[in-house]
Scaffold this active site. Structure first.
Site, PDB file in Angstrom:
ATOM      1  N   MET A   1      -8.897  -3.436  -7.993  1.00  0.00           N
ATOM      2  CA  MET A   1      -9.114  -5.363  -7.667  1.00  0.00           C
ATOM      3  C   MET A   1      -9.062  -6.510  -8.717  1.00  0.00           C
ATOM      4  SD  MET A   1     -10.565  -3.884  -4.559  1.00  0.00           S
ATOM      5  CE  MET A   1     -10.856  -5.558  -4.695  1.00  0.00           C
TER       6      MET A   1
ATOM      7  N   LYS B   1     -19.634  -5.601   3.354  1.00  0.00           N
ATOM      8  CA  LYS B   1     -18.671  -5.557   4.339  1.00  0.00           C
ATOM      9  C   LYS B   1     -18.573  -5.986   5.912  1.00  0.00           C
ATOM     10  CE  LYS B   1     -16.785  -1.691   3.170  1.00  0.00           C
ATOM     11  NZ  LYS B   1     -15.637  -2.217   2.648  1.00  0.00           N
TER      12      LYS B   1
ATOM     13  N   TYR C   1       0.768  -1.732   0.120  1.00  0.00           N
ATOM     14  CA  TYR C   1      -0.362   0.162  -0.041  1.00  0.00           C
ATOM     15  C   TYR C   1       0.905   0.956  -0.376  1.00  0.00           C
ATOM     16  CZ  TYR C   1      -4.180   2.578   1.348  1.00  0.00           C
ATOM     17  OH  TYR C   1      -4.751   3.885   0.408  1.00  0.00           O
TER      18      TYR C   1
ATOM     19  N   GLY D   1     -18.203  -0.894  -1.463  1.00  0.00           N
ATOM     20  CA  GLY D   1     -18.107   0.487  -0.083  1.00  0.00           C
ATOM     21  C   GLY D   1     -18.143   1.481  -0.823  1.00  0.00           C
ATOM     22  N   VAL D   2     -17.094   1.736  -1.597  1.00  0.00           N
ATOM     23  CA  VAL D   2     -17.104   2.832  -1.964  1.00  0.00           C
ATOM     24  C   VAL D   2     -18.029   3.269  -4.191  1.00  0.00           C
ATOM     25  CG1 VAL D   2     -15.604   4.706  -4.161  1.00  0.00           C
ATOM     26  CG2 VAL D   2     -14.498   3.838  -2.630  1.00  0.00           C
TER      27      VAL D   2
ATOM     28  N   ARG E   1     -20.244  -7.437 -11.317  1.00  0.00           N
ATOM     29  CA  ARG E   1     -19.269  -8.535 -11.742  1.00  0.00           C
ATOM     30  C   ARG E   1     -21.056  -9.288 -11.988  1.00  0.00           C
ATOM     31  NH1 ARG E   1     -13.704 -11.216  -9.759  1.00  0.00           N
ATOM     32  NH2 ARG E   1     -14.399 -10.477  -7.874  1.00  0.00           N
ATOM     33  N   ASP E   2     -20.842 -10.602 -12.976  1.00  0.00           N
ATOM     34  CA  ASP E   2     -21.918 -11.440 -13.309  1.00  0.00           C
ATOM     35  C   ASP E   2     -21.828 -11.642 -11.988  1.00  0.00           C
ATOM     36  OD1 ASP E   2     -24.335 -12.112 -13.704  1.00  0.00           O
ATOM     37  OD2 ASP E   2     -23.882 -13.324 -15.629  1.00  0.00           O
TER      38      ASP E   2
ATOM     39  N   ASN F   1     -21.309  -2.269  -6.433  1.00  0.00           N
ATOM     40  CA  ASN F   1     -21.459  -2.744  -5.448  1.00  0.00           C
ATOM     41  C   ASN F   1     -20.408  -2.456  -4.214  1.00  0.00           C
ATOM     42  OD1 ASN F   1     -19.785  -4.959  -6.442  1.00  0.00           O
ATOM     43  ND2 ASN F   1     -20.708  -5.899  -5.074  1.00  0.00           N
TER      44      ASN F   1
ATOM     45  N   GLY G   1      -8.871   2.360  -7.857  1.00  0.00           N
ATOM     46  CA  GLY G   1      -8.752   1.427  -7.453  1.00  0.00           C
ATOM     47  C   GLY G   1      -8.432  -0.117  -8.276  1.00  0.00           C
TER      48      GLY G   1
HETATM   49  N1  LIG Z   1      -7.844   5.992  -3.713  1.00  0.00           N
HETATM   50  C1  LIG Z   1      -8.154   5.881  -2.422  1.00  0.00           C
HETATM   51  O1  LIG Z   1      -8.514   6.789  -1.686  1.00  0.00           O
HETATM   52  C2  LIG Z   1      -8.836   4.698  -2.258  1.00  0.00           C
HETATM   53  C3  LIG Z   1     -10.346   5.083  -0.965  1.00  0.00           C
HETATM   54  C4  LIG Z   1     -11.349   4.288  -1.092  1.00  0.00           C
HETATM   55  C5  LIG Z   1     -10.969   2.307  -1.195  1.00  0.00           C
HETATM   56  N2  LIG Z   1     -10.183   2.649  -2.171  1.00  0.00           N
HETATM   57  C6  LIG Z   1      -9.897   1.452  -3.509  1.00  0.00           C
HETATM   58  O2  LIG Z   1     -10.952   1.118  -3.790  1.00  0.00           O
HETATM   59  C7  LIG Z   1     -11.726  -0.393  -3.843  1.00  0.00           C
HETATM   60  C8  LIG Z   1     -12.748  -0.728  -3.487  1.00  0.00           C
HETATM   61  O3  LIG Z   1     -12.782  -0.537  -2.013  1.00  0.00           O
HETATM   62  P1  LIG Z   1     -13.855  -0.646  -0.951  1.00  0.00           P
HETATM   63  O4  LIG Z   1     -13.404  -0.560   0.591  1.00  0.00           O
HETATM   64  O5  LIG Z   1     -14.918  -0.306  -1.588  1.00  0.00           O
HETATM   65  O6  LIG Z   1     -13.965  -2.015  -1.517  1.00  0.00           O
HETATM   66  P2  LIG Z   1     -15.056  -3.620  -1.072  1.00  0.00           P
HETATM   67  O7  LIG Z   1     -15.986  -2.843   0.055  1.00  0.00           O
HETATM   68  O8  LIG Z   1     -14.812  -4.353  -0.449  1.00  0.00           O
HETATM   69  O9  LIG Z   1     -15.225  -4.619  -2.104  1.00  0.00           O
HETATM   70  C9  LIG Z   1     -14.870  -4.495  -3.243  1.00  0.00           C
HETATM   71  C10 LIG Z   1     -15.267  -4.949  -4.403  1.00  0.00           C
HETATM   72  O10 LIG Z   1     -13.776  -4.930  -5.239  1.00  0.00           O
HETATM   73  C11 LIG Z   1     -14.172  -6.093  -6.751  1.00  0.00           C
HETATM   74  N3  LIG Z   1     -13.190  -6.945  -6.709  1.00  0.00           N
HETATM   75  C12 LIG Z   1     -13.031  -8.068  -6.051  1.00  0.00           C
HETATM   76  N4  LIG Z   1     -12.542  -8.239  -6.702  1.00  0.00           N
HETATM   77  C13 LIG Z   1     -11.925  -8.105  -7.576  1.00  0.00           C
HETATM   78  C14 LIG Z   1     -11.275  -8.600  -9.237  1.00  0.00           C
HETATM   79  N5  LIG Z   1     -10.585  -9.196  -9.325  1.00  0.00           N
HETATM   80  N6  LIG Z   1     -12.345  -7.880 -10.465  1.00  0.00           N
HETATM   81  C15 LIG Z   1     -13.086  -7.534 -10.121  1.00  0.00           C
HETATM   82  N7  LIG Z   1     -13.727  -7.056  -8.792  1.00  0.00           N
HETATM   83  C16 LIG Z   1     -13.617  -7.393  -8.409  1.00  0.00           C
HETATM   84  C17 LIG Z   1     -15.941  -6.252  -5.586  1.00  0.00           C
HETATM   85  O11 LIG Z   1     -16.801  -7.399  -6.179  1.00  0.00           O
HETATM   86  P3  LIG Z   1     -17.971  -8.269  -6.428  1.00  0.00           P
HETATM   87  O12 LIG Z   1     -19.154  -8.424  -5.546  1.00  0.00           O
HETATM   88  O13 LIG Z   1     -17.725  -8.761  -7.517  1.00  0.00           O
HETATM   89  O14 LIG Z   1     -16.498  -9.400  -5.535  1.00  0.00           O
HETATM   90  C18 LIG Z   1     -16.923  -5.781  -4.883  1.00  0.00           C
HETATM   91  O15 LIG Z   1     -17.207  -4.641  -5.381  1.00  0.00           O
HETATM   92  C19 LIG Z   1      -9.917  -1.077  -3.363  1.00  0.00           C
HETATM   93  O16 LIG Z   1      -9.159  -0.589  -3.806  1.00  0.00           O
HETATM   94  C20 LIG Z   1     -10.042   0.398  -1.825  1.00  0.00           C
HETATM   95  O17 LIG Z   1      -8.505   0.067  -2.246  1.00  0.00           O
HETATM   96  C21 LIG Z   1      -9.439   3.704  -2.650  1.00  0.00           C
END
Ligand SMILES: NC(=O)c1ccc[n+]([C@@H]2O[C@H](COP(=O)([O-])OP(=O)(O)OC[C@H]3O[C@@H](n4cnc5c(N)ncnc54)[C@H](OP(=O)(O)O)[C@@H]3O)[C@@H](O)[C@H]2O)c1
Length: 298
Positions: free
Chosen positions: A212, A292, A18, A119-120, A140-141, A117, A210
């Site tokens: 992912m 989450k 990170y 959190g963001v 994703r489906d 879906n 992100g």
């Molecule tokens: N840049 C910033 O300041 C910032 C701030 C906040 C968050 N983020 C980033 O935003 C991202 C999401 O964070 P979150 O807390 O919202 O996550 P989260 O609620 O845990 O959700 C994760 C998401 O990623 C998808 N995902 C997981 N693996 C995947 C893959 N291989 N291909 C495509 N989609 C995939 C999941 O979809 P499924 O349901 O299909 O598994 C789900 O929609 C993370 O990368 C986090 O580090 C960045």
């Protein structure tokens, strides 16, 4: 501490990949809500009983108690739901800033995003709806896709599409009934982000926040030349470095007022007692969970 979620960035931090790494040994967790038990004699900003959230990443929220400096915390109203407070300081802030800071959008304009879906993504849907913006939400489906679609629509999503649907030829006509998006929010990278770019309006911006899929963003040369698309990145930690604590506090209060008006709810969550953290950590890394994991300490 009262409650703290497990976010992908917490896992990335533990894995050591990170953008910000704490000195070891360290406590995991960057987001959460706590309640002030006692304050030092020169503390004026918070008092016992107040709810507080971290001002910055790296605080270490997966614990029951700690002593922090006043500057490390921001007070939040204690009449908002616990899950909302626990998940406030990272994802909704990111969603709000990305909607506000890259394109000047007006009510009626549209935004496209992937991992809708997440959190963001759920915060983007709700804040966009509160701003009068129309959202095209890619996920994703999965076997229970209709259930997820219904849930995201209940949050204010106008369209929910699978990655496969977005690639279909018929999408050519999709933006006849709504303006082509000038803003795309990319949580995934790889093919998914290439598809988002294909649907952006000329001159539009894709913000990557992100990765992912752990795949690079690939933009077609013709999209860049003939549509002059802009590829940008967003990192909340950098935004905080570039802005004052007062501006961050203002952002938090704006989001609290959306929560108070019922326009912003916490993402779908599963509460897990802190002592069962192993179960929660495992669940947080499974695909298609759509919930989450929130560690609870109270
Ligand atoms: N840049 C910033 O300041 C910032 C701030 C906040 C968050 N983020 C980033 O935003 C991202 C999401 O964070 P979150 O807390 O919202 O996550 P989260 O609620 O845990 O959700 C994760 C998401 O990623 C998808 N995902 C997981 N693996 C995947 C893959 N291989 N291909 C495509 N989609 C995939 C999941 O979809 P499924 O349901 O299909 O598994 C789900 O929609 C993370 O990368 C986090 O580090 C960045």
């Amino acid at each position: 501490m009262l409650a703290a979620p497990i976010n992908p960035s917490d896992i990335n931090m533990i894995q050591g990949n990170y953008g910000l790494l704490p000195k070891l040994p360290a406590v995991g967790g960057n987001e959460g809500v706590g309640q002030v038990v006692a304050v030092g004699s020169s503390v004026t900003g918070v008092k016992p009983g107040d709810w507080v959230i971290p001002a910055n990443a790296g605080l270490g929220t997966w614990r029951t108690e700690a002593v922090f400096s006043e500057e490390a915390l921001i007070g939040v109203p204690s009449d908002i739901p616990l899950q909302s407070a626990a998940t406030l300081s990272v994802n909704p802030c990111t969603a709000y800033r990305m909607l506000m800071d890259f394109e000047q959008l007006q009510p009626g304009d549209s935004v496209i995003q992937n991992a809708s879906n997440s959190g963001v993504g759920q915060a983007v849907i709700q804040i966009a709806a509160a701003l009068g913006l129309r959202t095209v939400n890619v996920v994703r489906d999965r076997p229970d896709i209709q259930k997820l679609t219904d849930r995201l629509k209940s949050l204010g999503a106008e369209h929910v599409l699978t990655e496969e649907e977005l690639r279909k030829h018929e999408m050519k006509n999709f933006f006849k009934d709504m303006p082509q998006p000038r803003l795309a929010l990319n949580c995934v990278g790889g093919k998914s982000s290439t598809e988002l770019l294909r649907h952006l309006a000329p001159g539009g911006t894709m913000v990557t926040y992100g990765g992912m899929a752990k795949q690079p963003v690939i933009a077609s040369v013709s999209q860049l030349i003939f549509k002059d698309l802009k590829l940008r990145g967003f990192w909340l930690s950098q935004w905080k470095k570039d802005h004052s604590p007062a501006q961050f506090k203002e952002l938090i209060l704006t989001l609290c007022s959306l929560i108070g008006r019922g326009q912003l709810t916490a993402p779908a969550c599963s509460e897990v007692p802190l002592q069962d953290y192993q179960r929660a950590l495992e669940a947080s890394m499974q695909p298609f969970v759509s919930s989450k994991q929130i560690l609870t300490m109270c």
